[in-house]
Write a protein that holds these residues in place. Structure first.
Motif, PDB file in Angstrom:
ATOM      1  N   VAL A  20      48.230  47.400  40.627  1.00 45.87           N
ATOM      2  CA  VAL A  20      48.771  46.273  41.388  1.00 45.87           C
ATOM      3  C   VAL A  20      48.367  46.428  42.847  1.00 45.87           C
ATOM      4  O   VAL A  20      48.473  47.518  43.419  1.00 45.87           O
ATOM      5  CB  VAL A  20      50.313  46.217  41.284  1.00 45.87           C
ATOM      6  N   LEU A  21      47.920  45.332  43.450  1.00 41.32           N
ATOM      7  CA  LEU A  21      47.575  45.331  44.870  1.00 41.32           C
ATOM      8  C   LEU A  21      48.189  44.095  45.509  1.00 41.32           C
ATOM      9  O   LEU A  21      47.876  42.969  45.137  1.00 41.32           O
ATOM     10  CB  LEU A  21      46.057  45.324  45.061  1.00 41.32           C
ATOM     11  N   ASP A  22      49.070  44.328  46.466  1.00 40.80           N
ATOM     12  CA  ASP A  22      49.762  43.247  47.162  1.00 40.80           C
ATOM     13  C   ASP A  22      49.197  43.108  48.568  1.00 40.80           C
ATOM     14  O   ASP A  22      49.404  43.972  49.420  1.00 40.80           O
ATOM     15  CB  ASP A  22      51.264  43.544  47.214  1.00 40.80           C
ATOM     16  N   ARG A  43      46.979  43.216  38.461  1.00 41.91           N
ATOM     17  CA  ARG A  43      47.687  42.183  39.215  1.00 41.91           C
ATOM     18  C   ARG A  43      47.244  42.209  40.670  1.00 41.91           C
ATOM     19  O   ARG A  43      47.270  43.244  41.327  1.00 41.91           O
ATOM     20  CB  ARG A  43      49.196  42.429  39.138  1.00 41.91           C
ATOM     21  N   LEU A  44      46.829  41.043  41.161  1.00 41.33           N
ATOM     22  CA  LEU A  44      46.425  40.907  42.556  1.00 41.33           C
ATOM     23  C   LEU A  44      47.269  39.817  43.189  1.00 41.33           C
ATOM     24  O   LEU A  44      47.341  38.691  42.689  1.00 41.33           O
ATOM     25  CB  LEU A  44      44.934  40.542  42.654  1.00 41.33           C
ATOM     26  N   ILE A  45      47.914  40.172  44.307  1.00 42.95           N
ATOM     27  CA  ILE A  45      48.837  39.254  44.972  1.00 42.95           C
ATOM     28  C   ILE A  45      48.303  38.922  46.361  1.00 42.95           C
ATOM     29  O   ILE A  45      48.224  39.784  47.230  1.00 42.95           O
ATOM     30  CB  ILE A  45      50.240  39.885  45.099  1.00 42.95           C
ATOM     31  N   LEU A  46      47.942  37.674  46.545  1.00 45.25           N
ATOM     32  CA  LEU A  46      47.497  37.194  47.850  1.00 45.25           C
ATOM     33  C   LEU A  46      48.464  36.170  48.419  1.00 45.25           C
ATOM     34  O   LEU A  46      48.247  35.621  49.490  1.00 45.25           O
ATOM     35  CB  LEU A  46      46.093  36.598  47.728  1.00 45.25           C
ATOM     36  N   LEU A  76      47.213  36.748  38.649  1.00 51.36           N
ATOM     37  CA  LEU A  76      46.566  36.482  39.930  1.00 51.36           C
ATOM     38  C   LEU A  76      47.408  35.473  40.691  1.00 51.36           C
ATOM     39  O   LEU A  76      47.579  34.330  40.264  1.00 51.36           O
ATOM     40  CB  LEU A  76      45.155  35.937  39.704  1.00 51.36           C
ATOM     41  N   GLN A  77      47.956  35.922  41.819  1.00 47.76           N
ATOM     42  CA  GLN A  77      48.846  35.092  42.635  1.00 47.76           C
ATOM     43  C   GLN A  77      48.128  34.706  43.925  1.00 47.76           C
ATOM     44  O   GLN A  77      47.884  35.544  44.793  1.00 47.76           O
ATOM     45  CB  GLN A  77      50.133  35.855  42.933  1.00 47.76           C
ATOM     46  N   HIS A 100      48.695  31.657  39.640  1.00 46.66           N
ATOM     47  CA  HIS A 100      49.624  30.990  40.545  1.00 46.66           C
ATOM     48  C   HIS A 100      48.867  30.410  41.728  1.00 46.66           C
ATOM     49  O   HIS A 100      48.202  31.128  42.464  1.00 46.66           O
ATOM     50  CB  HIS A 100      50.681  31.979  41.051  1.00 46.66           C
ATOM     51  N   LEU A 101      49.006  29.097  41.915  1.00 48.36           N
ATOM     52  CA  LEU A 101      48.275  28.391  42.978  1.00 48.36           C
ATOM     53  C   LEU A 101      49.175  27.515  43.840  1.00 48.36           C
ATOM     54  O   LEU A 101      48.686  26.544  44.422  1.00 48.36           O
ATOM     55  CB  LEU A 101      47.187  27.515  42.349  1.00 48.36           C
ATOM     56  N   PRO A 102      50.463  27.792  43.977  1.00 46.93           N
ATOM     57  CA  PRO A 102      51.331  26.865  44.710  1.00 46.93           C
ATOM     58  C   PRO A 102      50.983  26.769  46.193  1.00 46.93           C
ATOM     59  O   PRO A 102      50.497  27.717  46.798  1.00 46.93           O
ATOM     60  CB  PRO A 102      52.728  27.456  44.519  1.00 46.93           C
ATOM     61  N   GLN A 103      51.212  25.587  46.737  1.00 51.06           N
ATOM     62  CA  GLN A 103      51.073  25.326  48.167  1.00 51.06           C
ATOM     63  C   GLN A 103      49.711  25.756  48.702  1.00 51.06           C
ATOM     64  O   GLN A 103      49.588  26.565  49.602  1.00 51.06           O
ATOM     65  CB  GLN A 103      52.217  25.993  48.946  1.00 51.06           C
TER      66      GLN A 103
END
Length: 293
Positions: A20-22, A43-46, A76-77, A100-103
């Motif tokens: 996981v990388l945030d 999991r990659l959180i951007l 993928l966030q 996840h592609l919100p906003q």
């Protein structure tokens, strides 16, 4: 964060084999191609939710082609950025289950998304998407589709092919009617019609025998038809009907209790436990469908 500091984070994640990388909330305007070295990432959180109503992202307007090298990614966030397109190389993320592609600034879903055949969760709320193409039928395993807060005026007939769909969020779109094929979504458990121009609940809803949560607050619908009362899995607590105001906090809590293994709520942040897990780079990632659409 400087580019050098970011590269150090990426190098560390690659050398330690982090799953996981945030990188959310770092003010990033660019994701360097070196991200392709982190092939072990699941999991990659951007960008991510930080509470019920707000998210923490970056300033990204594009992703590097090297994102396609992260073939072990499951989640993928990318929310809370300024993305309007995705690189074609993302179609190589054959293990991706949640996107996840919100906003962001999407006006349509990039073609590469429809090649992600393992997707279970696709969340695109609060963009400017004006069309949902027939290729949505390629995502046959989808259980959650979040399209709230966009500019959709209609749905393609192919929407009816998503036989595993359990949560469908259409709130805040100028849709005036639903296609007949919509009635084929027999596994639907949560459906949101809130903040829409629909003036009545369509009769087609009678086919949703497994429906548990129906959101129709802040809409032009003025009465609940008799057919809704015949849906045996719906209760007074799970039908939220308010033509003037959004969910009260108590209703919000009730709506989250409607699901079984999958929870769908148009405003909910990721669970606290999920947020903690996203910061633990050494643990195996478990896919959590409770992330907001």
């Amino acid at each position: 964060m400087t580019r050098e500091e970011l590269l150090q984070l990426i190098d560390k994640a690659a050398s330690e084999g982090s799953k996981v990388l945030d990188l959310s909330g770092l003010g990033l305007e660019e994701l360097p191609p070196e991200i392709g070295k982190c092939t072990q990432l699941q999991r990659l959180i951007l960008g991510k939710w930080i509470d019920e109503y707000e998210g923490l992202g970056n300033k990204l307007t594009a992703l590097p082609p090297e994102i396609g090298k992260l073939t072990n990614l499951k989640i993928l966030q990318l929310g809370f950025n300024a993305l309007s397109s995705l690189p074609d190389e993302m179609s190589q993320l054959v293990n991706l289950k949640a996107l996840h592609l919100p906003q962001n600034q999407f006006t349509q879903l990039p073609d590469c998304i429809f090649q992600l055949h393992q997707l279970v969760f696709l969340g695109c709320r609060d963009n400017q998407i004006f069309i949902l193409p027939p290729q949505i039928q390629n995502l046959k395993l989808l259980e959650t589709l979040g399209l709230g807060g966009n500019q959709l005026q209609c749905l393609p007939d192919e929407i009816g092919t998503l036989q595993y769909l359990k949560g469908f969020h259409l709130w805040g779109n100028p849709i005036e009617s639903l296609p007949e094929s919509f009635g084929k979504l027999e596994n639907l458990r949560t459906f949101s019609l809130s903040k829409m121009v629909l003036r009545e609940i369509p009769e087609i809803i009678s086919k949703f025998s497994k429906l548990r949560c129906l959101h129709i607050w802040d809409s032009q619908i003025t009465e609940i038809p008799e057919v809704v009362g015949k849906l045996s899995n719906l209760t007074q607590q799970t039908v939220e009907f308010d033509t003037a105001s959004p969910l009260e906090q108590s209703d919000y809590r009730n709506s989250r209790s409607c699901g079984e293994t999958v929870e769908f709520d148009t405003a909910s942040p990721q669970k606290q436990s999920d947020r903690k897990d996203s910061q633990s780079s050494g643990k195996t990632v478990e896919f959590d469908t409770a992330l907001p659409p």
